[in-house]
Structures are given as C-alpha cells and as structure tokens.
Design an enzyme around this catalytic site. Sequence first.
Site, PDB file in Angstrom:
ATOM      1  N   ASN A  44      54.189  64.357 -23.137  1.00 13.05           N
ATOM      2  CA  ASN A  44      55.621  64.305 -23.369  1.00 13.05           C
ATOM      3  C   ASN A  44      55.916  63.951 -24.821  1.00 13.05           C
ATOM      4  O   ASN A  44      55.619  62.840 -25.270  1.00 13.05           O
ATOM      5  CB  ASN A  44      56.284  63.258 -22.463  1.00 13.05           C
ATOM      6  CG  ASN A  44      57.769  63.122 -22.757  1.00 13.05           C
ATOM      7  OD1 ASN A  44      58.561  63.974 -22.375  1.00 13.05           O
ATOM      8  ND2 ASN A  44      58.157  62.067 -23.467  1.00 13.05           N
ATOM      9  N   GLU A  45      56.444  64.916 -25.577  1.00 16.33           N
ATOM     10  CA  GLU A  45      57.016  64.760 -26.914  1.00 16.33           C
ATOM     11  C   GLU A  45      56.016  64.408 -28.015  1.00 16.33           C
ATOM     12  O   GLU A  45      56.420  64.138 -29.146  1.00 16.33           O
ATOM     13  CB  GLU A  45      58.167  63.742 -26.906  1.00 16.33           C
ATOM     14  CG  GLU A  45      59.329  64.180 -26.036  1.00 16.33           C
ATOM     15  CD  GLU A  45      60.590  63.358 -26.194  1.00 16.33           C
ATOM     16  OE1 GLU A  45      61.654  63.827 -25.774  1.00 16.33           O
ATOM     17  OE2 GLU A  45      60.500  62.229 -26.723  1.00 16.33           O
ATOM     18  N   ASN A  46      54.724  64.452 -27.738  1.00 16.14           N
ATOM     19  CA  ASN A  46      53.766  64.089 -28.781  1.00 16.14           C
ATOM     20  C   ASN A  46      53.599  65.186 -29.825  1.00 16.14           C
ATOM     21  O   ASN A  46      53.468  64.893 -31.019  1.00 16.14           O
ATOM     22  CB  ASN A  46      52.411  63.748 -28.148  1.00 16.14           C
ATOM     23  CG  ASN A  46      52.497  62.536 -27.242  1.00 16.14           C
ATOM     24  OD1 ASN A  46      53.534  61.875 -27.164  1.00 16.14           O
ATOM     25  ND2 ASN A  46      51.425  62.237 -26.542  1.00 16.14           N
TER      26      ASN A  46
ATOM     27  N   HIS B 135      63.571  70.198 -25.495  1.00 15.36           N
ATOM     28  CA  HIS B 135      64.289  68.973 -25.143  1.00 15.36           C
ATOM     29  C   HIS B 135      65.601  68.968 -25.922  1.00 15.36           C
ATOM     30  O   HIS B 135      65.609  69.215 -27.134  1.00 15.36           O
ATOM     31  CB  HIS B 135      63.465  67.730 -25.484  1.00 15.36           C
ATOM     32  CG  HIS B 135      62.301  67.514 -24.583  1.00 15.36           C
ATOM     33  ND1 HIS B 135      61.555  66.340 -24.579  1.00 15.36           N
ATOM     34  CD2 HIS B 135      61.722  68.315 -23.638  1.00 15.36           C
ATOM     35  CE1 HIS B 135      60.582  66.441 -23.683  1.00 15.36           C
ATOM     36  NE2 HIS B 135      60.665  67.626 -23.105  1.00 15.36           N
TER      37      HIS B 135
ATOM     38  N   SER C 165      55.588  69.042 -23.688  1.00 14.99           N
ATOM     39  CA  SER C 165      57.029  69.202 -23.512  1.00 14.99           C
ATOM     40  C   SER C 165      57.712  68.304 -24.530  1.00 14.99           C
ATOM     41  O   SER C 165      57.556  67.082 -24.469  1.00 14.99           O
ATOM     42  CB  SER C 165      57.431  68.804 -22.094  1.00 14.99           C
ATOM     43  OG  SER C 165      58.789  69.016 -21.859  1.00 14.99           O
TER      44      SER C 165
END
Length: 749
Positions: A386-388, A451, A432
């Site tokens: 997530n978001e890395n 996102h 993501s």
Amino acid sequence: MEAPATVPGCVHTDLLAAGLIEDPLLADNEKTSQWIGWADWEYRTVFPGVTAEQADLVFHGLDTVATITLNGIVIGTTENMHRTYRFPVRELLRDSNELSVHFASAERFAADRGGEDWPNPFHRPYPVIRKNACNFGWDWGPDLVTAGIWRPVELHTWHTARLDSVRPVVRRTGKGWSVAVAVEIARAADDEVTVSADVAGVSARTRIDGTTAELVLEVADPEVWWPVGHGEQPLYELTVRLGDNLDVWRRRIGFRTVELDTSPDEIGSRFVLKVNDKPVFARGVNWIPDDVFVSRVTPQDYRERLGQALEANVNLVRVWGGGLYESDDFYDVCDEVGLLVWQDFLFACAAYPEDKWLAGEVEAEAREQIVRLAPHPSLVLWNGNNENLWGYEDWGWPAQLQGRAWGAGYYLDLLPRLVAELDPARPYWAGSPWSGSQDLHPNDDRHGVSHLWDVWNDKDYLAYRDRTPRFAAEFGYQGPPAWSTVVRGIGDAAEGHQKAADGHAKLARGLTEHFRSPDDAHFRTQVVQARAVRVGVEHLRAARPTCMGAIWWQLNDCWAGPSWSVVDGDGRLKPAWYALRDAYRPRLIGLDPDLVVVNDTDAPWTGTATVTRYDLAGTVLESVLVDVDCQPRSALRIPTLTSAFVRATFDGETADWLPDLGLPVARLTASCVPAPGGYVVEVKAHTLLRELCLFPDRLDPAATVDTMLVTLLPEEQTRFTVRSGKALAAADLTTAPVLRCVNDGLSIP
C-alpha cells in the site's frame, strides 16, 4: 506486576481485565498506556505431559519478539507476528511441564534496529519489524503497541507422518474443471504412506515415498461460484487424508476463474477484474483491523461487519496492507456470501529494508499466508503493498534512503515469484497505487490503480468529478462517529481522537464550503462525509467502462474517533453508510447535473425518466421526459435540465440536485407509533426538507434506523423504522437533536 492471562489475548486486554489499567481506547487513556509497549512481558503456564511418538508445540500467532522456554530449555525465538511456529518438544516433556513465553518490547526491538531511520509518514519504527504497522498508530487509530499470544497455541501429538501443507489450485479445463492438490508431509518414520483427496464426488489416491505429492481431481460439471450480484456461491468440501487416519485436512473451495485484464487501450491500460470471464465492476470498501486488540475479534464480529458491507451493496473488500492477514473466519464469510477479497501483502506507507534479517521473514510469512488463503474462492487478487511505490516517487524518500534498497525487490520480484509458484491461478499486482510499469508515475489515472487523496487533503468533495481513474482503490472523506459512540469513547478527550494531519481543519473546510456557519458541526460534518461518498461513488460508477472499480476508504473502525469509516468503532452506521448503500445500488440514477444511469445487473434497464425543475418552495417550473436505455453492466450519461433544484425519477428511483444555501426554514409534522421490535416515525414535509435524518442512538445506544438522508418536497411523506428494545418517548423521537435536517432551523408544529 502479575495478572491472569487469557490466550488468545494480549497484555493490554489482560491488564484491563485485571483492573490494573483504564481502558486504553477511552478518553485520553491512550497517552497513559504508552509504557506498556516499552515493557517486556512474560506468559507462564503449567500443563500435564503426554505420551506420543511426536509432540510439537504449535503457536499460531505470537506478537511479536518472543523467546519460548519449556522446562527451563529455550526451544525457539520469533520475530514475526504473521507466522505460525512449530517446535518439536517430545524429548523435553515431563509429567508436569512449565512453559513460558517472554516477549521483548517491540518498541525497543524496532528502535534498536533503527526503525525510525526508514521513511514513513508517522516517524515510527514499524518498517523493521514484521508486526501490523497500524499497531504503531495511524491517521485513524491509536498508538498502542501490543504483545502477547494473539492466536491459539496447541500441543500437537502425532505419529508416523502428518500433513505439513495442502495447496489446492482450481482451474477450468477443456473438459470441465481440475483441482490440483499439492501435498507436503512431515515424517517421523520411513513407513509407506498414502494420501487421498476427494471433492464433489471425485477422488484420487497416491503413495508418497518422500515428502511431497500431487493429486489431480477432474470434476466435470460442478456449480460455478460467482461474486454477489452475478450468481450463486456454491462451495464444495475438499478433504485430504494421510493414510487411513494419520491426519485430515478439510476446506471448502469454489469453482471459478479469475483474471486481471490490464490490456492497453486508447486511454492507457485497463484494470478490470474478471470472474468466470465476466468483467466485474468492484463496488468496494477498504478493511482495517476491526479492533486495536486484534485477538478480541470473533467470528461473529466478522459476520456482523461483513454483513454491513453486504447490506451496503458492496461486492469487494480490500484487506489493507497496514493490518493483518485475517483469520479464516473472515474469508469463510466472504466465500459464503460472494464478497470478493483483494488481499494486500503487509507493507504500508513506508520504505522497508531488504536485508537478509527481514527478507527471510518476509518470504517465510508470504509462503505461509499464500498457501493458507489459496483455497478461498473469494480471494481474487494479491497486491504487493500500500502506497510504497507512490511514496518512493513523490514523498522524498530517496534522499533519506541514500541508496539503500527500500522494498521494491519484494513487490517487483519476490512476491510475484511466490504467487506464481504457490497460487498460479490468481493474479498479482505490485502495489496500490501502481500503473503497471516503473516507466509510469505510480498514481497515473490513465493506467492501473489510483488513490484519490487530493480531495480530502486539499479540495472540496465535488472535485471527485475532476478525476477519472481506471480503478480507484482508495478515496475517502472523514466524518465523526455516532453521537453515542462519541459519548462512550471520547468524552472529554482533548483532541477528540483526531489522528489525521490537520484533520479538524479539513473537516471545518468541508463545512465552510457548503454551510453558512459551522454550527451543529457534529451533524453537518457527518452529512458532508455522506455527500462525499455519494459524489465520489456515483462519478466513478458513471465512468464505466473507463473506470472499473471504486473502493471507499474505509468500511470499519477500531475505536471511537473521526475517520473515513462508514461504520464507526462501536459498530454503528454513520449517515455515510446509508449514502454508500444508496450509491452502490445495482441500479442507480444520479444527477451531477447530467442524468446518470448505472445498470450493474444482467437485464436491460429501459423506460422513461421524468426530470423536473423546481423553485425552493417546491413549485414545478419545468418538466421533461427522457428516454432511458441502459444495457446490462453499463452506464450512461444524459444531459438534461440544469437549475438550483432538479429531481429525476425513473423506475422507482429518485435523485436530487440541490443547493446548499437558501433552503427554507424547515417545517414538518412528525408522529411516532410503537411497532414490533421498536417504532415507526412518520414525517410529513411542509417545506422542502434536505437530508432528513433520525438518530435514535441518542436515546438508546443499541437502537438502529432503516434509512437516512431523505429529501422531501412540500407535502411529501416518509417513514423511519426504529429498532429498539427500550421504551422511548414519541416526543423525543420526533424532535431535535434526534430528528434532523440540514435546513436552517427546524419548525415542528
């Protein structure tokens, strides 16, 4: 300090049960509980001995840095909350056995490894320890670092051989379906053993000379498993037996295919989940751990919370990477009801070391969890993080990392290799957000997964209409919990459990964009959140097939506080939940101000819509008829009347386009009568009423209501069905602050 312990459990829940601390989730008690995470703890017990050829102590979940001692002998150490550990102990057993598990402080362990030197938005050390990241605090939850035996522990006795792992892979073939069952065994003797498998009336059997075998079951014509809204969810029990009675493994499986279509098109590249070759628009929600103290989450809790998702017309739940691989109870419910599961690997919003001491844990954890979850037909996607990938690109990490490996090797190499090896019939996506290529910006709306956090952070919710991603895996807007949840959980806490950066200011901005004054901020910020849900979801659904997924952040919460959830930390439904339910209806009409029609069913939706323009006194100014022909699994947009107040009706559905300012002082009559299980409140409008709501939890914290956010023209009527086991006064149920709308003032004759 010594106290009785419960297993599964954690230190915080044991101290709370013993009366040694105040509830860390209430008021400002989080601050006075910080010492717990910095302390070492030891669990001790005594158990009788057994006589067996083999005996193993099996820990299904240790949180996190543990040393296990049996009868004075250290039998193992652990550093990973997300793994199962098995230790042979037969030679150490006595008639009476002393077992201890010593937990070193996860705070100190992570700090000693330099965890705060690894980029993350909260400046906490979680990237260097395999523990749920949100345990170190997040922008929706408290910082309460736990320790304890959080999943069951057992003494497993066996002889000759046991099943070590069973991994079924379901595929469609030219003649039907196949279930390839890969089996690994552990041996205590060289005796010949057989393994058999059966499902749907088909069986196979083979001899295992070593430690591995594969059985293939050909099933000609099983009933096919579908997501909710696309078909039924038949499940078949797969049974694997070792020998005649050495060991047995049972799981329910489903026959279905899943693929991820990322093919290029004229815009960029698609991101479409297909189940049984059929494109599925993901009407989704993000899932976080349902309790800060995760051992307290029960099968009934999963069933209730996922039931709330299902009632809101959700068909996909994303298990977010800062939390947990949930228990099988979670995925079992999803299998039964047809909720698709997007499963993150557990990396979130941070750079992670790729040194051997962590990489080895990551691989072992991933192997175990892929194998454990592979039988579940509801699981349709593995996601690397997530978001890395986004964080490395946009959040200034390279300067801080100074050339250190930061996790890309996990997401782009290790994890896809493991999924291809262990779960080849299920797709993998690197992150993501992620656009599918290192040559593209990770959050490029033309490709992959996006996102949409610019709205909450910087803009009004109407700005959702300015972006059209291929798939929105996160977008959200904060709102406060129910009033009774505030009273119980927050009380006089100074910051009101607000964890988001500038969260109070962003909530206030949402009010000033749409209301003359910030008065009655609790109710009106709930309404703003509900509007954001509706605007964002309707826009994304209307963009089908360009956009094929909307996953609201978030479904649930873990304590009493303002957050992006639609179900608060006490399990109460916010107005936003009702907005989500409406916006995710399989058949939906909306105004933005064009007429939007969405048909997520297998039958055409055709007919004539009526679009009417009114003044704010409810007088009809103009009305037109609009032909609608919305084909199955499609959406269309029809330009029509524009004005300050427009209503569209079609096939029993209604949509309104309304101003925020200039609404009349509300006038209505309301009555209340007892009904089985509660009350019915009937309301008749004498003026235009916008977003009429009823909040029975202000009178009975256990009370619920069937609908919210009702807009009425003068002389229109509606009814609210209230469920409550208490005697409630009609006068209280029909007046403010229980009965509310956003009009200035409220006049009840």
